[in-house]
Design an enzyme around this catalytic site. Structure first.
Site, PDB file in Angstrom:
ATOM      1  CG  ASN A 116      -1.755   1.216   1.357  1.00  0.00           C
ATOM      2  OD1 ASN A 116      -1.868   2.003   0.421  1.00  0.00           O
ATOM      3  ND2 ASN A 116      -2.382   1.399   2.513  1.00  0.00           N
ATOM      4  CE  LYS A 153       0.187   3.287   4.876  1.00  0.00           C
ATOM      5  NZ  LYS A 153       0.007   3.374   6.300  1.00  0.00           N
ATOM      6  CG  HIS A 190      -6.099   1.626   4.996  1.00  0.00           C
ATOM      7  ND1 HIS A 190      -5.635   2.623   5.820  1.00  0.00           N
ATOM      8  CD2 HIS A 190      -5.079   0.749   4.856  1.00  0.00           C
ATOM      9  CE1 HIS A 190      -4.378   2.356   6.142  1.00  0.00           C
ATOM     10  NE2 HIS A 190      -4.016   1.225   5.569  1.00  0.00           N
ATOM     11  CD  GLU A 242      -3.020   5.345   6.745  1.00  0.00           C
ATOM     12  OE1 GLU A 242      -2.995   5.374   5.506  1.00  0.00           O
ATOM     13  OE2 GLU A 242      -2.076   4.929   7.433  1.00  0.00           O
ATOM     14  N   GLY A 297       2.061   2.135  10.612  1.00  0.00           N
ATOM     15  CA  GLY A 297       2.965   3.267  10.408  1.00  0.00           C
ATOM     16  C   GLY A 297       3.647   3.737  11.685  1.00  0.00           C
ATOM     17  CB  SER A 314       5.035  -1.828  11.904  1.00  0.00           C
ATOM     18  OG  SER A 314       4.517  -0.519  12.126  1.00  0.00           O
TER      19      SER A 314
HETATM   20  C1  PEP Z   1      -1.075  -0.046   5.917  1.00  0.00           C
HETATM   21  O1  PEP Z   1      -1.220   1.145   5.740  1.00  0.00           O
HETATM   22  O2  PEP Z   1      -1.900  -0.840   5.430  1.00  0.00           O
HETATM   23  C2  PEP Z   1       0.066  -0.517   6.706  1.00  0.00           C
HETATM   24  C3  PEP Z   1       0.071  -1.751   7.132  1.00  0.00           C
HETATM   25  O3  PEP Z   1       1.060   0.400   6.945  1.00  0.00           O
HETATM   26  P1  PEP Z   1       2.485   0.130   7.670  1.00  0.00           P
HETATM   27  O4  PEP Z   1       3.066  -1.108   7.066  1.00  0.00           O
HETATM   28  O5  PEP Z   1       3.279   1.358   7.371  1.00  0.00           O
HETATM   29  O6  PEP Z   1       2.196  -0.050   9.123  1.00  0.00           O
END
Ligand code: PEP
Length: 238
Positions: free
Chosen positions: A8, A10, A92, A94, A167, A197
């Site tokens: 992803n 973003k 998601h 976000e 994140g 992460s």
């Molecule tokens: C995500 O946004 O789906 C995600 C898992 O982000 P990150 O790996 O940065 O935690």
């Protein structure tokens, strides 16, 4: 079943850098002999129909449940069809928490794209205060995030993404992932990814968790070398 890996982006990467990323990813997948599909969710401006030797599937991070119309700032089916895109991320955290998408809107989007045969990556996950309130609070929260969702849809890929791990560099422990995946699997028996992460240093132990069918990766997917290093691990551990 081979593990499902998805990236992803973003709000990262341009149209030009996405094209270069896809080229390098494809080359790297060829070098690794990586044959399973890799899903890529670039920003809307970078959507395209890429010619690749490897199985790279491009999806949209978001789309509005419409063919076309007056929805300023959004894209609909017409814009996705231009590039043959039939995969979309829905729910998601976000979009839920920063952009204020309600469960009923998320469910409406899900139903609309399901109706059109899309592969839907559907994200659920609890914020920190819910996790701190205990297992039953987490279970109830996840049940609410499945409200209005057809959990038997054959093109549904689930993703468990605890908000406090996205994140932040904080990854859920393998035990927590295993326990929460077991809860989700009882609610919805579809492939279930973990996201939060995931990075080269922890992807092996995360994918080894019973009930974890793959990973949805944000930050650590943005550098193609990091993504390829994770795919190398996936290939080795399969
Ligand atoms: C995500 O946004 O789906 C995600 C898992 O982000 P990150 O790996 O940065 O935690």
């Amino acid at each position: 079943m081979s593990k499902i890996v998805a990236a992803n982006f973003k709000t990262n990467h341009t149209r030009a850098s996405t094209a270069e990323y896809v080229r390098a990813l494809d080359e790297g997948m060829g070098r690794l002999g990586y044959e399973a599909p890799v899903y890529l969710f670039p920003p809307a401006t970078a959507l395209d129909s890429f010619e690749t030797a490897g199985d790279i599937r491009v999806g949209a991070q978001n789309a509005y449940p419409t063919v076309k119309g007056s929805f300023t700032g959004e894209i609909g089916l017409e814009q996705l069809e231009e590039f043959g895109i039939d995969t979309v991320l829905v729910g998601h955290s976000e979009r839920r928490h920063i952009l204020g998408e309600s469960q009923s809107f998320v469910a409406e989007k899900f139903a609309w794209f399901k109706e059109r045969g899309f592969t839907i990556f559907y994200c659920i996950g609890e914020p920190l205060e819910v996790r701190e309130a205990g297992e039953e609070a987490v279970r109830r929260y996840l049940v609410e995030q499945l409200e209005g969702i057809d959990t038997e849809y054959e093109k549904l890929v689930m993703a468990y993404e605890p908000v406090w791990a996205i994140g932040t560099g904080k990854t859920a422990t393998p035990d927590l992932i295993e326990a929460t995946h077991a809860v989700i699997k009882r609610l919805c028996d579809r492939p279930l990814l973990y996201g939060g992460s995931v990075k080269p240093a922890n992807i092996a132990e995360i994918l080894a968790v019973p009930g974890c069918d793959g990973a949805l990766i944000g930050t650590a997917s943005w550098e193609v070398s990091s993504m390829l290093s994770m795919l190398e691990t996936v290939n080795r551990e399969k």
